[in-house]
Design a protein around this motif. Sequence first.
Motif, PDB file in Angstrom:
ATOM      1  N   ALA A  76      -7.113  -9.442   9.384  1.00  0.00           N
ATOM      2  CA  ALA A  76      -7.252  -8.097   8.825  1.00  0.00           C
ATOM      3  C   ALA A  76      -8.667  -7.785   8.360  1.00  0.00           C
ATOM      4  N   SER A  77      -9.316  -8.691   7.641  1.00  0.00           N
ATOM      5  CA  SER A  77     -10.635  -8.396   7.079  1.00  0.00           C
ATOM      6  C   SER A  77     -11.742  -8.716   8.072  1.00  0.00           C
ATOM      7  N   GLY A  78     -12.938  -8.209   7.776  1.00  0.00           N
ATOM      8  CA  GLY A  78     -14.082  -8.508   8.635  1.00  0.00           C
ATOM      9  C   GLY A  78     -14.346  -9.993   8.707  1.00  0.00           C
ATOM     10  N   LEU A  79     -14.242 -10.665   7.553  1.00  0.00           N
ATOM     11  CA  LEU A  79     -14.489 -12.105   7.511  1.00  0.00           C
ATOM     12  C   LEU A  79     -13.503 -12.842   8.405  1.00  0.00           C
ATOM     13  N   ARG A  80     -12.230 -12.465   8.284  1.00  0.00           N
ATOM     14  CA  ARG A  80     -11.219 -13.134   9.102  1.00  0.00           C
ATOM     15  C   ARG A  80     -11.339 -12.746  10.572  1.00  0.00           C
ATOM     16  N   ALA A 138      -9.070   1.089  10.653  1.00  0.00           N
ATOM     17  CA  ALA A 138      -7.930   1.418   9.800  1.00  0.00           C
ATOM     18  C   ALA A 138      -8.412   1.981   8.469  1.00  0.00           C
ATOM     19  N   PRO A 139      -7.539   2.691   7.746  1.00  0.00           N
ATOM     20  CA  PRO A 139      -7.914   3.154   6.409  1.00  0.00           C
ATOM     21  C   PRO A 139      -7.880   2.005   5.413  1.00  0.00           C
ATOM     22  N   SER A 140      -8.751   2.071   4.420  1.00  0.00           N
ATOM     23  CA  SER A 140      -8.773   1.035   3.388  1.00  0.00           C
ATOM     24  C   SER A 140      -7.459   1.066   2.599  1.00  0.00           C
ATOM     25  N   PRO A 149     -10.894   6.424  -3.520  1.00  0.00           N
ATOM     26  CA  PRO A 149     -11.593   6.495  -2.218  1.00  0.00           C
ATOM     27  C   PRO A 149     -10.798   5.821  -1.097  1.00  0.00           C
ATOM     28  N   VAL A 150     -10.651   6.528   0.006  1.00  0.00           N
ATOM     29  CA  VAL A 150     -10.024   5.955   1.204  1.00  0.00           C
ATOM     30  C   VAL A 150     -11.061   6.038   2.319  1.00  0.00           C
ATOM     31  N   LYS A 151     -11.425   4.889   2.851  1.00  0.00           N
ATOM     32  CA  LYS A 151     -12.512   4.829   3.832  1.00  0.00           C
ATOM     33  C   LYS A 151     -12.067   4.056   5.072  1.00  0.00           C
ATOM     34  N   PRO A 152     -12.737   4.298   6.217  1.00  0.00           N
ATOM     35  CA  PRO A 152     -12.415   3.523   7.417  1.00  0.00           C
ATOM     36  C   PRO A 152     -12.978   2.105   7.325  1.00  0.00           C
ATOM     37  N   GLN A 195       5.043   6.936  -9.543  1.00  0.00           N
ATOM     38  CA  GLN A 195       4.354   5.637  -9.443  1.00  0.00           C
ATOM     39  C   GLN A 195       3.566   5.556  -8.132  1.00  0.00           C
ATOM     40  N   PRO A 196       2.240   5.368  -8.207  1.00  0.00           N
ATOM     41  CA  PRO A 196       1.456   5.223  -6.975  1.00  0.00           C
ATOM     42  C   PRO A 196       1.968   4.043  -6.147  1.00  0.00           C
ATOM     43  N   PHE A 197       1.872   4.175  -4.820  1.00  0.00           N
ATOM     44  CA  PHE A 197       2.342   3.108  -3.937  1.00  0.00           C
ATOM     45  C   PHE A 197       1.361   2.918  -2.787  1.00  0.00           C
ATOM     46  N   SER A 198       1.478   1.780  -2.124  1.00  0.00           N
ATOM     47  CA  SER A 198       0.615   1.475  -0.972  1.00  0.00           C
ATOM     48  C   SER A 198       1.183   2.147   0.273  1.00  0.00           C
ATOM     49  N   VAL A 199       0.479   3.173   0.731  1.00  0.00           N
ATOM     50  CA  VAL A 199       0.917   3.887   1.938  1.00  0.00           C
ATOM     51  C   VAL A 199       0.906   2.942   3.137  1.00  0.00           C
ATOM     52  N   ARG A 200      -0.172   2.157   3.243  1.00  0.00           N
ATOM     53  CA  ARG A 200      -0.311   1.245   4.381  1.00  0.00           C
ATOM     54  C   ARG A 200       0.876   0.286   4.462  1.00  0.00           C
ATOM     55  N   ASN A 201       1.245  -0.316   3.351  1.00  0.00           N
ATOM     56  CA  ASN A 201       2.356  -1.269   3.369  1.00  0.00           C
ATOM     57  C   ASN A 201       3.649  -0.604   3.806  1.00  0.00           C
TER      58      ASN A 201
END
Length: 454
Positions: free
Chosen positions: A175-179, A432-434, A421-424, A131-137
């Motif tokens: 976390a986001s650009g907007l925030r 950070a990575p996406s 895709p994993v991007k900065p 099962q794929p998982f969120s590495v970042r989390n």
Amino acid sequence: MKLPDSPQSPKFIQLLQWIYQPLQLMEASAKAHGDCFTLWLTNQQPMVFLSNPQAVQQLFTAPLEQLDARASAQILQPLLGENSLLLLSGETHQRQRKLLTPPFHGERMKAYGDIITNITTEVISNWKLGQPFSVRNSMQEIALRVILQAVFGLSAGERYTKLEKRLCDILDLTASGLRASLSFFPALQVDLGRWSPWGNFLRQREEIDQLLYAEIQDRRDHPDPSRTDILTLMMAARDENGEPMTDVELRDELMTLLVAGHETTASALTWALYWIHKLPSVREKLVAELDNFGEGDLNELTRLPYLTAVCQETLRIYPIAMVTIPRIVKTPLEIGGYEFAPGTMLVGCIYLMHRRPDLYPQPQEFQPERFLEKQYSLYEYLPFGGSNRRCLGMAFALYEMKLVLATVLKNLDLALVDNYPVKPIRRGVTLAPSGGKWLIATAQHQKTKNPVEV
């Protein structure tokens, strides 16, 4: 005094690009203007980016009285507080740095090895095969739990649980650009109640402060000299006048360690796992080195050359901090053939330095071998900044990275999800990575009780 060249776009556009497309802005500026250029990211002060080793050496070795780093870091003040080491300058900075140094000495740090490996083992045991998982989390959970246990000595209970949740919540706010725009545009920092972005931030911060001050008070009321956590060591520290840190100073430094010490490490670990599994040759060499090492001493494990090189290359190709802490010129200063007037901001551009083809051939390629073949100077490789502003937690961060990666690779076989895709991306003030679920566990190794022996 003439400034280095700047893009022709209006200041406001430069700031928007810096928030939303920082890498493209730096790369385009360097292509057009070389390794010394000016960006206007505030209305008042020009910011000069330096990505030439000689210029960065001049910046790092300039007399301290000629530069002030305090005012330049004010973007972090609402979160970290006035007394954060990142916001101090001059004698106050030197005093606080001395008080904070002992907990990060090598011998002290080794005491945290068990904590790091045990927490990693617990977190990765929740990954489901196939099962794929969120590495970042997952990496954020590991890094935050390590910080809470190593810094606070907290591992269970209501305060631990609340701090863990509140810290994740407040960091997600930027976390986001907007925030992140909240940090760059003071006009947006208006409290319109809990449902407004800034109002929400202030209330989250107040709840964290209450938890931090309650923990500090508990320690004062019930001192325990047997404790080895960083908060205990900080509270015991005394300056040359025999004075301890005040509660407010302790709060601000704790907040700095909590934020800087887990967000950055989580990003670095996420990138490392991405590159290791994107490049089969890297994974094969690293797993072979770990297998040859077997079940030995943790501190010997962290000296393994290829594991070290993988961590170094991870921090080179997409450094978590894109620039060094800005220094503001106080008296006229000459660097790289330019004479800078008081008020000019100077930064070492870590991202562009790490992408110089003359230092790092094929800089877009992930090649740990480059760190086995060459020793880079403090002015050529600077993922943790430099001079008297170099990150205090550098050794701890690298120690943690190596132990987490070794524990993961000794326990599980992992693979990238095809074509994900994993991007900065910008995350607050860092790179950070996406996100997304782009890693999958394919097999579990037969585990001994302790996957990495202490």
